[in-house]
Design a protein around this motif. Structure first.
Motif, PDB file in Angstrom:
ATOM      1  N   ASP A  12       0.808  -1.328  -0.183  1.00 10.37           N
ATOM      2  CA  ASP A  12      -0.016  -0.014   0.022  1.00 10.37           C
ATOM      3  C   ASP A  12       0.934   1.274  -0.006  1.00 10.37           C
ATOM      4  N   LEU A  13       1.616   1.236   0.787  1.00 11.55           N
ATOM      5  CA  LEU A  13       2.592   2.428   0.877  1.00 11.55           C
ATOM      6  C   LEU A  13       3.302   2.841  -0.494  1.00 11.55           C
ATOM      7  N   ARG A  14       4.046   1.550  -1.114  1.00 13.46           N
ATOM      8  CA  ARG A  14       4.512   1.697  -2.371  1.00 13.46           C
ATOM      9  C   ARG A  14       3.912   2.271  -3.416  1.00 13.46           C
ATOM     10  N   ALA A  15       2.293   1.891  -3.271  1.00 12.02           N
ATOM     11  CA  ALA A  15       1.429   2.415  -4.364  1.00 12.02           C
ATOM     12  C   ALA A  15       1.156   3.877  -4.104  1.00 12.02           C
ATOM     13  N   VAL A  16       1.363   4.444  -2.993  1.00 15.22           N
ATOM     14  CA  VAL A  16       1.053   5.742  -2.955  1.00 15.22           C
ATOM     15  C   VAL A  16       2.311   6.783  -2.770  1.00 15.22           C
ATOM     16  N   TYR A  17       3.515   6.041  -2.328  1.00 15.15           N
ATOM     17  CA  TYR A  17       4.629   7.021  -2.245  1.00 15.15           C
ATOM     18  C   TYR A  17       5.159   7.500  -3.785  1.00 15.15           C
ATOM     19  N   ARG A  18       5.538   8.535  -3.530  1.00 14.53           N
ATOM     20  CA  ARG A  18       6.198   9.274  -5.155  1.00 14.53           C
ATOM     21  C   ARG A  18       7.473   9.914  -4.835  1.00 14.53           C
ATOM     22  N   VAL A  19       8.260   9.686  -5.697  1.00 14.60           N
ATOM     23  CA  VAL A  19       9.659  10.208  -5.898  1.00 14.60           C
ATOM     24  C   VAL A  19       9.671  10.768  -7.175  1.00 14.60           C
ATOM     25  N   ASP A  20       9.772  11.951  -7.527  1.00 12.57           N
ATOM     26  CA  ASP A  20       9.792  12.796  -8.642  1.00 12.57           C
ATOM     27  C   ASP A  20       8.738  12.442  -9.698  1.00 12.57           C
ATOM     28  N   GLY A  21       7.487  12.306  -8.749  1.00 23.03           N
ATOM     29  CA  GLY A  21       6.231  12.090  -9.609  1.00 23.03           C
ATOM     30  C   GLY A  21       5.708  10.535  -9.942  1.00 23.03           C
ATOM     31  N   HIS A  22       6.664   9.657  -9.531  1.00 26.86           N
ATOM     32  CA  HIS A  22       6.504   8.550 -10.069  1.00 26.86           C
ATOM     33  C   HIS A  22       6.551   7.291  -8.811  1.00 26.86           C
ATOM     34  N   THR A  23       5.665   6.284  -8.904  1.00 21.66           N
ATOM     35  CA  THR A  23       5.843   5.361  -7.696  1.00 21.66           C
ATOM     36  C   THR A  23       7.305   4.665  -7.802  1.00 21.66           C
ATOM     37  N   LEU A  24       7.681   3.966  -6.782  1.00 20.04           N
ATOM     38  CA  LEU A  24       8.788   3.240  -6.859  1.00 20.04           C
ATOM     39  C   LEU A  24       8.578   1.621  -7.090  1.00 20.04           C
ATOM     40  N   SER A  25       9.537   1.078  -7.779  1.00 19.91           N
ATOM     41  CA  SER A  25       9.399  -0.357  -8.078  1.00 19.91           C
ATOM     42  C   SER A  25      10.089  -0.916  -6.723  1.00 19.91           C
ATOM     43  N   GLN A  26       9.916  -2.220  -6.624  1.00 11.16           N
ATOM     44  CA  GLN A  26      10.292  -3.003  -5.419  1.00 11.16           C
ATOM     45  C   GLN A  26      11.819  -2.749  -5.340  1.00 11.16           C
ATOM     46  N   GLN A  27      12.633  -2.979  -6.636  1.00  9.59           N
ATOM     47  CA  GLN A  27      13.948  -2.821  -6.648  1.00  9.59           C
ATOM     48  C   GLN A  27      14.514  -1.403  -6.181  1.00  9.59           C
ATOM     49  N   GLU A  28      13.823  -0.415  -6.359  1.00 11.22           N
ATOM     50  CA  GLU A  28      13.824   0.985  -6.016  1.00 11.22           C
ATOM     51  C   GLU A  28      13.909   1.045  -4.487  1.00 11.22           C
TER      52      GLU A  28
END
Length: 95
Positions: free
Chosen positions: A30-46
């Motif tokens: 859920d966190l990964r789905a809403v967390y944004r860095v430079d306007g995009h969601t993060l991949s699991q790798q990131e």
């Protein structure tokens, strides 16, 4: 939890642990789905890179198949710019 014998207690404890792993995984997803860095969601790798853990380890956490140590849990919290206490609250909110 009430257990009639030691084996019942062990099974009950495993159920609680498995449930907690699943809750942690859902909270992270859920966190990964809403967390944004430079306007995009993060991949699991990131997220794994930010937390300084392997992508496989993070994948297992998010899928609820692995229980993180407190150190890893704190690293993941910091990857999302959260204090550990806030990540714990998010896990508690998962039902």
């Amino acid at each position: 939890m009430y257990a009639a014998n030691v084996n019942d207690y062990i099974c009950a404890e495993k159920h609680v642990i498995m449930d907690m792993k699943k809750r942690i995984g859902l909270a992270l997803r859920d966190l990964r789905a809403v967390y944004r860095v430079d306007g995009h969601t993060l991949s699991q790798q990131e997220v794994a890179d930010l937390a300084q853990i392997s992508a496989r380890y993070y994948h297992d956490l998010e899928n609820g198949t692995r229980m993180p140590s407190i150190d890893v849990f704190e690293k993941v919290a910091h990857a999302f710019n959260l204090p550990l206490s806030e990540l714990c609250k998010k896990v508690e909110e998962i039902e």
